[in-house]
Scaffold this motif. Structure first.
Motif, PDB file in Angstrom:
ATOM      1  N   LEU A  38       3.414  -2.873  -8.219  1.00 59.69           N
ATOM      2  CA  LEU A  38       2.600  -1.678  -8.450  1.00 59.69           C
ATOM      3  C   LEU A  38       3.486  -0.440  -8.549  1.00 59.69           C
ATOM      4  N   VAL A  39       3.251   0.340  -9.582  1.00 62.65           N
ATOM      5  CA  VAL A  39       3.938   1.621  -9.762  1.00 62.65           C
ATOM      6  C   VAL A  39       2.884   2.719  -9.799  1.00 62.65           C
ATOM      7  N   VAL A  40       3.058   3.738  -8.971  1.00 58.21           N
ATOM      8  CA  VAL A  40       2.169   4.890  -9.028  1.00 58.21           C
ATOM      9  C   VAL A  40       3.008   6.130  -9.325  1.00 58.21           C
ATOM     10  N   VAL A  41       2.651   6.814 -10.387  1.00 55.88           N
ATOM     11  CA  VAL A  41       3.356   8.027 -10.804  1.00 55.88           C
ATOM     12  C   VAL A  41       2.571   9.239 -10.301  1.00 55.88           C
ATOM     13  N   PHE A  42       3.248  10.107  -9.546  1.00 56.75           N
ATOM     14  CA  PHE A  42       2.654  11.363  -9.064  1.00 56.75           C
ATOM     15  C   PHE A  42       3.271  12.493  -9.862  1.00 56.75           C
ATOM     16  N   GLU A  43       2.444  13.172 -10.652  1.00 59.13           N
ATOM     17  CA  GLU A  43       2.936  14.282 -11.459  1.00 59.13           C
ATOM     18  C   GLU A  43       2.050  15.493 -11.253  1.00 59.13           C
ATOM     19  N   GLY A  44       2.543  16.626 -11.735  1.00 58.61           N
ATOM     20  CA  GLY A  44       1.787  17.864 -11.601  1.00 58.61           C
ATOM     21  C   GLY A  44       2.754  19.008 -11.372  1.00 58.61           C
ATOM     22  N   ARG A  45       2.224  20.212 -11.393  1.00 58.48           N
ATOM     23  CA  ARG A  45       3.092  21.378 -11.233  1.00 58.48           C
ATOM     24  C   ARG A  45       3.680  21.417  -9.836  1.00 58.48           C
ATOM     25  N   ASP A  46       4.652  22.315  -9.655  1.00 61.77           N
ATOM     26  CA  ASP A  46       5.208  22.540  -8.331  1.00 61.77           C
ATOM     27  C   ASP A  46       4.090  22.966  -7.390  1.00 61.77           C
ATOM     28  N   ALA A  47       4.124  22.460  -6.166  1.00 59.95           N
ATOM     29  CA  ALA A  47       3.150  22.800  -5.125  1.00 59.95           C
ATOM     30  C   ALA A  47       1.734  22.311  -5.432  1.00 59.95           C
ATOM     31  N   ALA A  48       1.624  21.307  -6.303  1.00 54.78           N
ATOM     32  CA  ALA A  48       0.285  20.798  -6.627  1.00 54.78           C
ATOM     33  C   ALA A  48      -0.221  19.826  -5.561  1.00 54.78           C
ATOM     34  N   GLY A  49       0.644  19.395  -4.661  1.00 58.90           N
ATOM     35  CA  GLY A  49       0.193  18.511  -3.579  1.00 58.90           C
ATOM     36  C   GLY A  49       0.596  17.058  -3.748  1.00 58.90           C
ATOM     37  N   LYS A  50       1.579  16.784  -4.587  1.00 62.47           N
ATOM     38  CA  LYS A  50       2.046  15.409  -4.798  1.00 62.47           C
ATOM     39  C   LYS A  50       2.683  14.856  -3.524  1.00 62.47           C
ATOM     40  N   GLY A  51       3.652  15.614  -3.003  1.00 58.95           N
ATOM     41  CA  GLY A  51       4.422  15.134  -1.855  1.00 58.95           C
ATOM     42  C   GLY A  51       3.569  14.881  -0.621  1.00 58.95           C
ATOM     43  N   SER A  52       2.644  15.792  -0.349  1.00 63.50           N
ATOM     44  CA  SER A  52       1.837  15.624   0.866  1.00 63.50           C
ATOM     45  C   SER A  52       0.842  14.480   0.697  1.00 63.50           C
ATOM     46  N   LYS A  55       2.811  11.309   1.382  1.00 64.40           N
ATOM     47  CA  LYS A  55       2.978  11.117   2.834  1.00 64.40           C
ATOM     48  C   LYS A  55       1.771  10.406   3.433  1.00 64.40           C
ATOM     49  N   ARG A  56       0.571  10.814   3.013  1.00 71.32           N
ATOM     50  CA  ARG A  56      -0.648  10.178   3.548  1.00 71.32           C
ATOM     51  C   ARG A  56      -0.753   8.736   3.073  1.00 71.32           C
ATOM     52  N   VAL A  57      -0.324   8.474   1.855  1.00 70.42           N
ATOM     53  CA  VAL A  57      -0.394   7.102   1.330  1.00 70.42           C
ATOM     54  C   VAL A  57       0.511   6.185   2.139  1.00 70.42           C
ATOM     55  N   THR A  58       1.723   6.651   2.435  1.00 74.21           N
ATOM     56  CA  THR A  58       2.715   5.757   3.060  1.00 74.21           C
ATOM     57  C   THR A  58       2.604   5.699   4.588  1.00 74.21           C
ATOM     58  N   GLU A  59       1.783   6.559   5.183  1.00 73.37           N
ATOM     59  CA  GLU A  59       1.789   6.712   6.639  1.00 73.37           C
ATOM     60  C   GLU A  59       1.729   5.387   7.404  1.00 73.37           C
ATOM     61  N   TYR A  60       0.868   4.468   6.982  1.00 74.82           N
ATOM     62  CA  TYR A  60       0.714   3.205   7.721  1.00 74.82           C
ATOM     63  C   TYR A  60       1.296   2.023   6.965  1.00 74.82           C
ATOM     64  N   LEU A  61       2.051   2.300   5.919  1.00 74.13           N
ATOM     65  CA  LEU A  61       2.573   1.197   5.099  1.00 74.13           C
ATOM     66  C   LEU A  61       3.992   0.805   5.517  1.00 74.13           C
ATOM     67  N   ASN A  62       4.423  -0.338   5.014  1.00 75.93           N
ATOM     68  CA  ASN A  62       5.731  -0.898   5.341  1.00 75.93           C
ATOM     69  C   ASN A  62       6.783  -0.350   4.372  1.00 75.93           C
ATOM     70  N   PRO A  63       7.795   0.363   4.896  1.00 70.07           N
ATOM     71  CA  PRO A  63       8.771   0.985   3.991  1.00 70.07           C
ATOM     72  C   PRO A  63       9.581  -0.016   3.180  1.00 70.07           C
ATOM     73  N   ARG A  64       9.581  -1.272   3.586  1.00 74.69           N
ATOM     74  CA  ARG A  64      10.288  -2.267   2.773  1.00 74.69           C
ATOM     75  C   ARG A  64       9.422  -2.758   1.616  1.00 74.69           C
ATOM     76  N   VAL A  65       8.125  -2.547   1.739  1.00 76.05           N
ATOM     77  CA  VAL A  65       7.223  -2.950   0.658  1.00 76.05           C
ATOM     78  C   VAL A  65       6.916  -1.744  -0.243  1.00 76.05           C
ATOM     79  N   THR A  66       6.644  -0.608   0.387  1.00 76.59           N
ATOM     80  CA  THR A  66       6.239   0.593  -0.350  1.00 76.59           C
ATOM     81  C   THR A  66       7.340   1.646  -0.276  1.00 76.59           C
ATOM     82  N   ARG A  67       7.988   1.904  -1.400  1.00 72.19           N
ATOM     83  CA  ARG A  67       9.093   2.865  -1.440  1.00 72.19           C
ATOM     84  C   ARG A  67       8.683   4.113  -2.204  1.00 72.19           C
ATOM     85  N   ILE A  68       9.266   5.238  -1.763  1.00 65.19           N
ATOM     86  CA  ILE A  68       9.088   6.481  -2.506  1.00 65.19           C
ATOM     87  C   ILE A  68      10.353   6.706  -3.319  1.00 65.19           C
TER      88      ILE A  68
END
Ligand SMILES: Nc1ncnc2c1ncn2[C@@H]1O[C@H](COP(=O)(O)OP(=O)(O)O)[C@@H](O)[C@H]1O
Ligand SMILES: [Mg+2]
Length: 265
Positions: A38-52, A55-68
């Motif tokens: 699975l590939v998810v692309v986060f795009e949008g202007r600066d400060a549009a809320g991609k990064g935050s 963070k919510r998506v990965t909070e409970y996920l396994n960093p070896r499975v789900t990478r940023i």
């Protein structure tokens, strides 16, 4: 600040988010068990809320499975490669999820507007991008593309908040300031990009991002709705009984203990 709808209140937001995060865990287990990519692309202007949102998506996920993947500006050497090459290196193997915090779409956005690429490179990108994405999808990769949409007033408000907050100051870049002065150029660049890259095999989804909480909930709920996951039964585990001691004695401590500072003023 919020157009159309009230700002989502914290309590219902947190409750909703937690339920969605539980579903993300199930989705991740499905990706792993089924060996999907699975590939998810986060795009949008600066400060549009991609990064935050990421963070919510990965909070409970396994960093070896789900990478940023949040790549820096390309090096001199990378500039001479095929444009998609450095992104292709980060694509998932079986059982992996990759979240792109900005992506190959930089060429149609910041590189286009700031003049970091030539007209020819830009035109080639618009031609190659749909082909590249069709190749990914044809190969079985699940590709989802989200555009976070924010107004000029709200973007500026977020920049000011970053400027005055020592915890967020690092997020504010010179590129961000240019996105104020070049707002309309970014708008035109986005319109043109969408015309070329909103394709049936990999459509864009726009996330209304004026209210960050709503944006996070809506984006995650939508992502989940597009993935055909089901709950994977895990084999039952049993914690084993502790064996009888056989006489181990702990030697004197040789490593340096970390001091307990929790009672310090
Ligand atoms: N000289 C450059 N050439 C190509 N891309 C660049 C250059 N400088 C910055 N960028 C890209 O512009 C985007 C926006 O920059 P910035 O606001 O600093 O980061 P972000 O918004 O991702 O936190 C980033 O993806 C960065 O890699
Ligand atoms: Mg930025």
């Amino acid at each position: 600040m919020v157009v159309g709808a009230e700002r989502l209140r914290r309590k219902p937001y947190e409750k909703r988010l937690f339920r969605l995060q539980a579903e993300l865990v199930k989705m991740q287990e499905w990706v792993r068990a089924e060996g999907r990519r699975l590939v998810v692309v986060f795009e949008g202007r600066d400060a549009a809320g991609k990064g935050s949102t990421i963070k919510r998506v990965t909070e409970y996920l396994n960093p070896r499975v789900t990478r940023i993947v949040a790549l820096p500006a390309p090096t001199e050497r990378e500039r001479t490669q095929w444009y998609f090459q450095r992104y292709a290196e980060h694509l998932p193997a079986a059982g992996e999820i990759v979240l792109f915090d900005r992506s190959w779409y930089n060429r149609a956005g910041v590189e286009r507007v700031m003049g970091f690429c030539t007209q020819e490179e830009y035109t080639r990108f618009l031609h190659q991008c749909p082909i590249f994405e069709r190749l990914l999808v044809e190969d079985g990769i699940l590709l989802r593309k989200y555009w976070f949409s924010v107004s000029d007033a709200e973007q500026e408000r977020r920049f000011r908040a970053r400027l005055n907050d020592p915890m967020r100051r690092w997020k504010l870049s010179t590129m961000d300031l240019e996105s104020i002065t070049r707002w309309e150029e970014y708008s035109r660049a986005k319109d043109e990009m969408m015309i070329h890259t909103h394709i049936p095999e990999a459509p864009w989804y726009e996330v209304e991002s004026e209210d960050k909480r709503r944006a996070r909930i809506n984006m995650i709920a939508h992502l989940l709705s597009t993935i055909p996951y089901r709950e994977v039964r895990r084999p039952p585990l049993e914690i084993p009984l502790r064996p009888e001691p056989t006489g181990y004695r702990r030697p004197p401590r040789v490593v340096t203990p970390v001091p307990d500072v929790t009672e310090d003023p």
